[in-house]
Design a protein around this motif. Structure first.
Motif, mmCIF file in Angstrom:
data_model
loop_
_atom_site.group_PDB
_atom_site.id
_atom_site.type_symbol
_atom_site.label_atom_id
_atom_site.label_comp_id
_atom_site.label_asym_id
_atom_site.label_seq_id
_atom_site.Cartn_x
_atom_site.Cartn_y
_atom_site.Cartn_z
ATOM 1 N N TRP A 1 24.892 11.254 -43.835
ATOM 2 C CA TRP A 1 23.556 11.191 -43.256
ATOM 3 C C TRP A 1 23.522 11.893 -41.899
ATOM 4 N N SER A 2 24.612 11.863 -41.171
ATOM 5 C CA SER A 2 24.685 12.614 -39.915
ATOM 6 C C SER A 2 24.608 14.107 -40.185
ATOM 7 N N ALA A 3 25.332 14.570 -41.214
ATOM 8 C CA ALA A 3 25.307 15.992 -41.553
ATOM 9 C C ALA A 3 23.917 16.421 -42.008
ATOM 10 N N LEU A 4 23.248 15.594 -42.816
ATOM 11 C CA LEU A 4 21.894 15.931 -43.279
ATOM 12 C C LEU A 4 20.896 15.943 -42.122
ATOM 13 N N THR A 5 21.023 14.981 -41.213
ATOM 14 C CA THR A 5 20.112 14.937 -40.063
ATOM 15 C C THR A 5 20.269 16.177 -39.200
ATOM 16 N N LEU A 6 21.508 16.575 -38.927
ATOM 17 C CA LEU A 6 21.731 17.777 -38.116
ATOM 18 C C LEU A 6 21.391 19.042 -38.899
ATOM 19 N N ALA A 7 21.468 18.985 -40.220
ATOM 20 C CA ALA A 7 21.053 20.141 -41.029
ATOM 21 C C ALA A 7 19.556 20.389 -40.857
ATOM 22 N N ILE A 8 18.767 19.319 -40.866
ATOM 23 C CA ILE A 8 17.320 19.469 -40.630
ATOM 24 C C ILE A 8 17.066 19.936 -39.200
ATOM 25 N N LEU A 9 17.859 19.420 -38.269
ATOM 26 C CA LEU A 9 17.712 19.797 -36.864
ATOM 27 C C LEU A 9 17.932 21.293 -36.650
ATOM 28 N N THR A 10 18.918 21.857 -37.347
ATOM 29 C CA THR A 10 19.276 23.270 -37.152
ATOM 30 C C THR A 10 18.669 24.194 -38.204
ATOM 31 N N LEU A 11 17.921 23.645 -39.158
ATOM 32 C CA LEU A 11 17.336 24.479 -40.220
ATOM 33 C C LEU A 11 16.436 25.592 -39.680
ATOM 34 N N PRO A 12 15.550 25.339 -38.694
ATOM 35 C CA PRO A 12 14.705 26.431 -38.184
ATOM 36 C C PRO A 12 15.499 27.608 -37.642
ATOM 37 N N ALA B 1 26.828 25.716 -32.943
ATOM 38 C CA ALA B 1 26.911 25.488 -31.499
ATOM 39 C C ALA B 1 26.021 24.328 -31.068
ATOM 40 N N ARG B 2 24.834 24.226 -31.660
ATOM 41 C CA ARG B 2 23.943 23.127 -31.285
ATOM 42 C C ARG B 2 24.371 21.802 -31.909
ATOM 43 N N ALA B 3 24.750 21.846 -33.189
ATOM 44 C CA ALA B 3 25.080 20.598 -33.896
ATOM 45 C C ALA B 3 26.327 19.950 -33.320
ATOM 46 N N ALA B 4 27.317 20.748 -32.937
ATOM 47 C CA ALA B 4 28.577 20.179 -32.442
ATOM 48 C C ALA B 4 28.389 19.426 -31.144
ATOM 49 N N VAL C 1 34.371 21.593 -25.785
ATOM 50 C CA VAL C 1 34.015 23.000 -25.594
ATOM 51 C C VAL C 1 34.984 23.901 -26.361
ATOM 52 N N THR C 2 36.270 23.548 -26.323
ATOM 53 C CA THR C 2 37.274 24.343 -27.038
ATOM 54 C C THR C 2 37.026 24.324 -28.542
ATOM 55 N N VAL C 3 36.686 23.151 -29.088
ATOM 56 C CA VAL C 3 36.413 23.043 -30.528
ATOM 57 C C VAL C 3 35.187 23.879 -30.908
ATOM 58 N N ILE C 4 34.136 23.806 -30.092
ATOM 59 C CA ILE C 4 32.928 24.584 -30.372
ATOM 60 C C ILE C 4 33.224 26.082 -30.321
ATOM 61 N N VAL C 5 33.984 26.500 -29.303
ATOM 62 C CA VAL C 5 34.352 27.914 -29.188
ATOM 63 C C VAL C 5 35.173 28.354 -30.397
ATOM 64 N N ALA C 6 36.113 27.508 -30.838
ATOM 65 C CA ALA C 6 36.943 27.854 -31.992
ATOM 66 C C ALA C 6 36.099 27.993 -33.258
ATOM 67 N N LEU C 7 35.156 27.075 -33.464
ATOM 68 C CA LEU C 7 34.269 27.178 -34.629
ATOM 69 C C LEU C 7 33.419 28.444 -34.563
ATOM 70 N N ASN C 8 32.918 28.757 -33.365
ATOM 71 C CA ASN C 8 32.082 29.951 -33.216
ATOM 72 C C ASN C 8 32.882 31.229 -33.413
ATOM 73 N N ILE C 9 34.095 31.254 -32.878
ATOM 74 C CA ILE C 9 34.938 32.455 -33.043
ATOM 75 C C ILE C 9 35.236 32.685 -34.519
ATOM 76 N N THR C 10 35.498 31.600 -35.254
ATOM 77 C CA THR C 10 35.731 31.732 -36.694
ATOM 78 C C THR C 10 34.510 32.309 -37.403
ATOM 79 N N ALA C 11 33.326 31.781 -37.068
ATOM 80 C CA ALA C 11 32.096 32.290 -37.690
ATOM 81 C C ALA C 11 31.822 33.734 -37.280
ATOM 82 N N ILE C 12 32.092 34.079 -36.023
ATOM 83 C CA ILE C 12 31.884 35.458 -35.560
ATOM 84 C C ILE C 12 32.824 36.406 -36.291
#
Length: 546
Positions: free
Chosen positions: A388-399, A452-455, A520-531
């Motif tokens: 339910w946390s994942a679904l809530t943040l999915a709606i949050l970041t859907l736009p 970046a926003r959801a994390a 911050v390190t975890v968010i950067v690592a996730l973003n670098i992977t996606a980039i």
């Protein structure tokens, strides 16, 4: 001349560049400050032995200096403290961590510079990291092995043995015994389900009873082994002289580690620094999250973000394809676009309330009634959890994903669509083989922004799944292995909990910086992977643009 310079637009270019530079410097400065305050938490601090003299009373304090500050002598005198007349307008006071929590009121105390008779970094002071009651400071006198007194030189072997026994006992309790308890609960629910359906025959009862007896037999064997391990560990102890001058016997089962910071070289301290960082990342939290590690919070954060990304990406891409490729250009489409844009500005806590009401109570409650009636009234999915946390943040970041994907599609020349259709491809084939591959970098850009926003979100998660301490991870060795109905820990909530709900504020302060830097390190690592994935897709489909 100046008038022409302003008309050329150069001042605005320099102002923009200056604003960007100041923003970058501010961000880097903030990150450096968090990193410094957070990483210094793991450096082995020197331990001081203070001799205090307050009037006729004398006292010895052993501890590490956490902070210093200047305090007005007038303010101290008004508080009823005796300050020598020789003191100036201000007096320095030190915040000292004394540990030994079971023998003192607080493991932090302020010491005035005027009360310090002497301060020395005495060699031989040991710092014991314990599973409860925090650190213990003192001088090692001797050790007890199997109930017999032995020399202090055997301290390391005693602690290694205790840690090894504790690890075996924990593994036995979590794995073998935990699996038996999990299976017993499953049998209870299966029997209840068959009873509700009227299919619980005597033969089935006999089969279940035989399995329960076998599980209980195995449980007793594992329990005996667990008791043997605990008894073996309880026979060892360490005798330490504390700052009161008294001998204290510390059970070896409570000791996690020991080091002598005043005796360590720079190289040894550096090695200890990295060991402490590793333990912080890999261990479970202790003492109301003020000590230990944050591994469950790291795992929960990454697991929830990945689950959110898996949910939001297909929905966002499908919505963007419909709006850009299929929807007519009329007032209804305009209203939908306005609604999507407005969704991006809704406060995140509103999404949390929506997730609690719709996902948890309505959807989760319905799932329990349809598929898990045997567990009622105890909820299975009708309670906050990671799904339910994942679904809530999915709606949050859907736009974010919808807008980014549409932007990518709008940059694809219409000639490519027309050329594909002219060659006999259907519109669906054109979308699948031409449009989506070329728009994939834009899709990944939207996903990067969403991650970046959801994390970093905390407010909605407090309502739909995150907890202070999760007993088990959402992933374990019990079928079906991934348990999306479980509650989880999150680094963002861990920062809030340690910083504002901690019973020991002074002890928690450096941990807040350490956890913030890790987030911050975890968010950067996730973003670098996606980039990296986005750049790979961009190079892969570059030929389609030509």
């Amino acid at each position: 001349m100046m008038k022409n310079w302003f008309k050329s637009g150069a001042p605005w270019i320099w102002m923009t560049a200056g604003a960007v530079s100041l923003s970058l410097i501010s961000v880097l400065g903030l990150l450096l400050m968090i990193a410094w305050r957070g990483l210094s938490y793991f450096w082995p601090a020197d331990i001081y032995e203070f001799q205090l003299e307050q009037g006729q009373a004398q006292q010895k304090i052993i501890g590490e200096v956490y902070d210093t500050e200047e305090v007005s002598t007038k303010r101290l005198r008004e508080a009823g403290l005796t300050i020598p007349s020789s003191a100036g307008e201000s007096v320095e006071r030190l915040l000292v961590k004394t540990g030994n929590r079971e023998f003192v009121e607080l493991d932090f105390r302020w010491i005035l510079e005027t009360d310090i008779k002497s301060a020395a970094k005495t060699t031989g002071i040991a710092v014991f990291e314990r599973s409860k009651n925090g650190n213990f400071y003192g001088y090692v006198k001797h050790v007890i092995i199997d109930g017999q007194q032995a020399d202090a030189e055997k301290l390391e072997s005693v602690i290694e043995r205790a840690v090894d026994i504790n690890d075996k006992a924990l593994d036995l309790q979590n794995d073998e015994i935990g699996a038996i308890n999990y299976r017993l609960e499953k049998i209870r629910l299966e029997k209840r389900a068959l009873e509700l359906e009227g299919e619980l025959t005597e033969e089935v009862k006999t089969q279940y009873q035989a399995e329960i007896e076998e599980l209980n037999k195995n449980y007793q064997e594992y329990e005996k082994e667990l008791f043997k391990l605990r008894q073996a560990a309880n026979r060892d102890a360490v005798v330490v002289e504390d700052m009161r001058g008294e001998l204290v016997e510390i059970p070896a089962t409570q000791i996690l580690d020991v080091h002598f910071p005043n005796d360590m070289t720079l190289l040894a301290k550096t090695g200890r620094f990295f060991v402490q960082i590793g333990k912080f990342i890999s261990d479970d939290p202790r003492e109301a999250n003020t000590e230990g590690g944050v591994f469950p919070a790291i795992f929960g954060t990454v697991f929830m973000v990945i689950l959110m990304a898996v949910i939001v990406t297909p929905f966002g891409v499908i919505a963007a394809i419909y709006l850009h490729e299929y929807a007519a250009k009329n007032n209804v489409t305009k209203i939908i676009r306005i609604a999507v844009i407005n969704l991006a500005g809704v406060p995140s806590i509103v999404y949390g309330v929506f997730g609690l009401g719709f996902f948890v109570y309505m959807l989760g409650g319905s799932i329990d009634e349809l598929f898990y009636p045997e567990a009622l009234p105890n909820p299975t999915f009708g309670t906050p959890g990671v799904i339910w946390s994942a679904l809530t943040l999915a709606i949050l970041t859907l736009p974010v994903v919808i807008v980014s994907t549409e932007e990518g599609m709008s940059r694809i020349p219409s000639s490519l669509r027309q050329g594909s259709l002219a060659l006999g491809a259907t519109k669906a084939e054109t979308l699948w083989r031409i449009i989506i591959p070329m728009a994939s970098p834009a899709i990944m850009t939207g996903l990067i922004l969403a991650v970046a926003r959801a994390a970093g979100e905390v407010a909605p998660l407090m309502l739909v799944g995150v907890v202070k301490m999760a007993p088990t991870l959402p992933l374990d060795g019990n079928f079906p292995f991934i348990h999306v109905d479980r509650k989880f820990m999150h680094l963002g909530f861990h920062i809030y909990d340690v910083g504002f709900q901690s019973p020991n504020v002074e002890a928690a302060r450096p941990l807040v910086y350490a956890t913030a830097f890790l987030l911050v390190t975890v968010i950067v690592a996730l973003n670098i992977t996606a980039i990296g994935i986005r750049n790979h897709l961009r190079e892969k489909y570059k030929s389609l643009e030509h």
